[in-house]
Write a protein that holds these residues in place. Sequence first.
Motif, PDB file in Angstrom:
ATOM      1  N   VAL A 513       0.862  -1.172   0.000  1.00 15.42           N
ATOM      2  CA  VAL A 513       0.000   0.000   0.000  1.00 15.42           C
ATOM      3  C   VAL A 513       0.906   1.232   0.000  1.00 15.42           C
ATOM      4  CG1 VAL A 513      -1.821   1.247   1.207  1.00 15.42           C
ATOM      5  CG2 VAL A 513      -1.707  -1.250   1.356  1.00 15.42           C
ATOM      6  N   PHE A 514       0.719   2.080  -0.991  1.00 13.51           N
ATOM      7  CA  PHE A 514       1.563   3.271  -1.103  1.00 13.51           C
ATOM      8  C   PHE A 514       0.769   4.510  -0.739  1.00 13.51           C
ATOM      9  CE2 PHE A 514       3.031   0.195  -4.277  1.00 13.51           C
ATOM     10  CZ  PHE A 514       4.336   0.036  -3.858  1.00 13.51           C
ATOM     11  N   SER A 515       1.362   5.361   0.080  1.00 16.97           N
ATOM     12  CA  SER A 515       0.672   6.611   0.392  1.00 16.97           C
ATOM     13  C   SER A 515       1.308   7.764  -0.373  1.00 16.97           C
ATOM     14  CB  SER A 515       0.729   6.891   1.887  1.00 16.97           C
ATOM     15  OG  SER A 515       2.061   6.817   2.345  1.00 16.97           O
ATOM     16  N   LYS A 516       2.484   7.519  -0.908  1.00 17.18           N
ATOM     17  CA  LYS A 516       3.124   8.553  -1.724  1.00 17.18           C
ATOM     18  C   LYS A 516       3.933   7.841  -2.800  1.00 17.18           C
ATOM     19  CE  LYS A 516       6.212  12.466  -1.490  1.00 17.18           C
ATOM     20  NZ  LYS A 516       7.503  12.822  -1.006  1.00 17.18           N
ATOM     21  N   PHE A 517       3.898   8.391  -3.965  1.00 22.54           N
ATOM     22  CA  PHE A 517       4.600   7.731  -5.060  1.00 22.54           C
ATOM     23  C   PHE A 517       4.988   8.795  -6.059  1.00 22.54           C
ATOM     24  CE2 PHE A 517       5.710   4.551  -8.067  1.00 22.54           C
ATOM     25  CZ  PHE A 517       5.702   3.331  -7.392  1.00 22.54           C
ATOM     26  N   GLU A 518       5.911   9.653  -5.681  1.00 22.23           N
ATOM     27  CA  GLU A 518       6.223  10.726  -6.623  1.00 22.23           C
ATOM     28  C   GLU A 518       7.660  11.186  -6.475  1.00 22.23           C
ATOM     29  OE1 GLU A 518       4.049  14.110  -3.904  1.00 22.23           O
ATOM     30  OE2 GLU A 518       2.956  12.924  -5.379  1.00 22.23           O
ATOM     31  N   ASP A 519       8.090  11.899  -7.483  1.00 16.02           N
ATOM     32  CA  ASP A 519       9.450  12.403  -7.536  1.00 16.02           C
ATOM     33  C   ASP A 519      10.415  11.260  -7.254  1.00 16.02           C
ATOM     34  OD1 ASP A 519       8.178  14.769  -7.982  1.00 16.02           O
ATOM     35  OD2 ASP A 519       8.169  15.317  -5.874  1.00 16.02           O
ATOM     36  N   SER A 520      11.157  11.375  -6.183  1.00  9.89           N
ATOM     37  CA  SER A 520      12.141  10.322  -5.977  1.00  9.89           C
ATOM     38  C   SER A 520      11.791   9.489  -4.751  1.00  9.89           C
ATOM     39  CB  SER A 520      13.513  10.949  -5.790  1.00  9.89           C
ATOM     40  OG  SER A 520      13.458  11.837  -4.706  1.00  9.89           O
ATOM     41  N   GLU A 521      10.598   9.695  -4.253  1.00 12.30           N
ATOM     42  CA  GLU A 521      10.284   9.027  -3.001  1.00 12.30           C
ATOM     43  C   GLU A 521       8.990   8.237  -3.074  1.00 12.30           C
ATOM     44  OE1 GLU A 521      11.206  10.763   1.059  1.00 12.30           O
ATOM     45  OE2 GLU A 521       9.037  10.959   0.974  1.00 12.30           O
ATOM     46  N   ILE A 522       9.012   7.084  -2.430  1.00  8.98           N
ATOM     47  CA  ILE A 522       7.750   6.412  -2.214  1.00  8.98           C
ATOM     48  C   ILE A 522       7.575   6.203  -0.719  1.00  8.98           C
ATOM     49  CG2 ILE A 522       7.761   5.225  -4.433  1.00  8.98           C
ATOM     50  CD1 ILE A 522       8.505   2.722  -3.118  1.00  8.98           C
ATOM     51  N   GLU A 523       6.337   6.240  -0.310  1.00  7.84           N
ATOM     52  CA  GLU A 523       6.035   6.023   1.091  1.00  7.84           C
ATOM     53  C   GLU A 523       5.100   4.833   1.154  1.00  7.84           C
ATOM     54  OE1 GLU A 523       5.486   9.445   4.087  1.00  7.84           O
ATOM     55  OE2 GLU A 523       3.484   8.669   3.683  1.00  7.84           O
ATOM     56  N   ILE A 524       5.456   3.885   1.994  1.00 14.77           N
ATOM     57  CA  ILE A 524       4.702   2.639   2.048  1.00 14.77           C
ATOM     58  C   ILE A 524       4.012   2.539   3.396  1.00 14.77           C
ATOM     59  CG2 ILE A 524       4.902   0.122   1.955  1.00 14.77           C
ATOM     60  CD1 ILE A 524       7.409   0.515   0.278  1.00 14.77           C
ATOM     61  N   THR A 525       2.718   2.279   3.388  1.00 11.75           N
ATOM     62  CA  THR A 525       2.015   2.136   4.661  1.00 11.75           C
ATOM     63  C   THR A 525       1.557   0.705   4.894  1.00 11.75           C
ATOM     64  OG1 THR A 525      -0.002   2.840   3.564  1.00 11.75           O
ATOM     65  CG2 THR A 525       1.204   4.516   4.789  1.00 11.75           C
ATOM     66  N   GLY A 526       1.630  -0.113   3.861  1.00 12.90           N
ATOM     67  CA  GLY A 526       1.233  -1.506   4.030  1.00 12.90           C
ATOM     68  C   GLY A 526       2.083  -2.401   3.156  1.00 12.90           C
TER      69      GLY A 526
END
Length: 619
Positions: A513-526
Amino acid sequence: MADIIQLLPDHVANQIAAGEVVQRPASVVKELLENAIDAESTSIKLIVKDAGKTLIQVIDDGKGMSTTDARLSFERHATSKIRSAEDLFSINTKGFRGEALASIAAIAHVELKTKQEQNELGTQIEIEGSDIKSQEVVVTPKGTSVAVKHLFYNIPARRNFLKSDTVELRHIIDEFHRVALAHPDISFMMYHNGSENFNLPKSNYRQRVVNIFGTKTNEKLVPVEEETEVLKISGFVGKPEFSRKTKTEQFFFVNNRFIKSAYLNHAINSAFEGLIKEGSHPSYFLNLTVDPKTIDINIHPTKTEIKFDDEHTLYAILRSSVKHSLGQFNIAPVLDFERDKNLDTPYNFEGKHVSNPTVEVDRSFNPFQEERLSGKSGGFSMPYKKEAAAQWESLYVGLESKGTKTTQEFSEIQVESQHESQSLFNEKHAIESTQTTYQLHNKYIISTIKSGMLIIDQHRAHQRILYESLLKHTMIKEAVSQQLLFPLQLQFSSSEMELLKQLKEDLEHTGFVFSKFEDSEIEITGVPVNVPESEVSIILEQLISDVEQEVPDSNFSSTDLLAKSLSKSLAIKTGHTLTNMEQEHLVNSLFACKEPSVSPTNRTTFITMSVDDFDKKFM
Ligand code: ADP
Ligand code: MG
């Protein structure tokens, strides 16, 4: 015959020169940032719109230009940085050719505002395709702002040749990183389409690296410091266990200029020899300071190569300093993934009767057992050792949660190989003894069957099981995912992000589960159930590297690749001890697969030895 040679008009010459200096928006970014640094700025702001296709603006607080200089700066070969040929041998500025502004102005709309500290008012100049459109006196703060709009507006071929915004932006960010890493004493900001991408305050080098690559980077940096007569080295290398599948964290700076050098890169790799796995790349952020007289940077403006007078010495010094640092900071080899299987073998099994009394004892001490059992609502009651099983068995827990009849459920699905698997299965069940599986050298699982025995490669077998389960999840889009307590932030390079974007949907279907997916960063919450958080970055890096190796271009069956890569990462490794229960479960799950006999990469998962075969050997 009439003379035919003519001098090219300036604007044509400029356009031709521009083709060399400005290949893409990132080239403009580099030139403008470097000019700002040369102007002794303490704070530099980069503003970009539409990956530089619409706007690239650099605002600095440097020394600015007089009105005359402002006008002159757009002339070709106009530079304040060298005056004579000798100066070429002691260059300590970024620029010196006096080509950049002239070139940029030839192929874009440029608006320059500049003011020197001692002056009340500044100068504003507007140029379009080398034509000065206006020049005015303006109120503007100390320093210089150069705005480049509509790049390549008069060279449609070039404009059409540009890649997607994501790719172009990534090139811009790469340049930004390089410049920002080389100058931690200057504060940098970057905005793209109105949002802030980077805000890097003036800091020390370690902080700068961490500010760019994320807080997690801090723990992995090992300082490298060395000073000899010919060379000063300072910076960091990454600890071996943080080595990456990609080369995105490799930075050499020579006298604050980013360079690429395969030769020096080799020096680092050889210092890491034996410490990292093959196919992995160490991270490094190293500044080399040498006498400017001993290097030749007077080569093509866009090239990052450099010539050293005495490369061999540099190589030797670099290699030994990195080695020294790694040793000093007690970096022992960490090769948990593919440990020598012999290390895990308590004694030589050969010729001995194999039994497993210790496993039985272990299980009763398992602190997780109760929690696990009570956590399950249905009839799923396999008391696995969580610690041993966590990484793998639960990828198919989701499938089993409906009941305990996993094999039956599966055998309903599998039509193609039903005959084969059924028969093996029946044979296995025909011998209902207390123990039907044994583990050999923590690598093979031996299982008795009616006709003889079955030898299963545990790693390959598990890959097969996970692969089919992942494919199924992706197809039916029914992911089982576990929520992370804290979101996990991971940084990737532009090309990596491009690949990940193509895989995003499939990753979500496996449980990410991704909460952010942009530029050079992804943020994963699940993450998929029981994929350990600590392994997420390794898994994704492996995935990227698999995709990169498999397909150079962008058309690929992402689902299949993803399933292959994830199953490889998550499968239990050779050297991993399995409890009896786990062994049995593995065997059962394997023969519930559609194609149990080969791994996802087509390698044999098991062989059989019949009693006849044995008989022959005993003849
Ligand atoms: P170079 O950097 O090779 O000298 P450029 O075309 O990039 O050539 O710039 C031409 C000149 O314009 C520079 O030598 C410098 O004097 C002046 N200049 C450019 N950008 C700036 C800036 N941001 N601040 C002050 N002066 C600048
Ligand atoms: Mg310049």
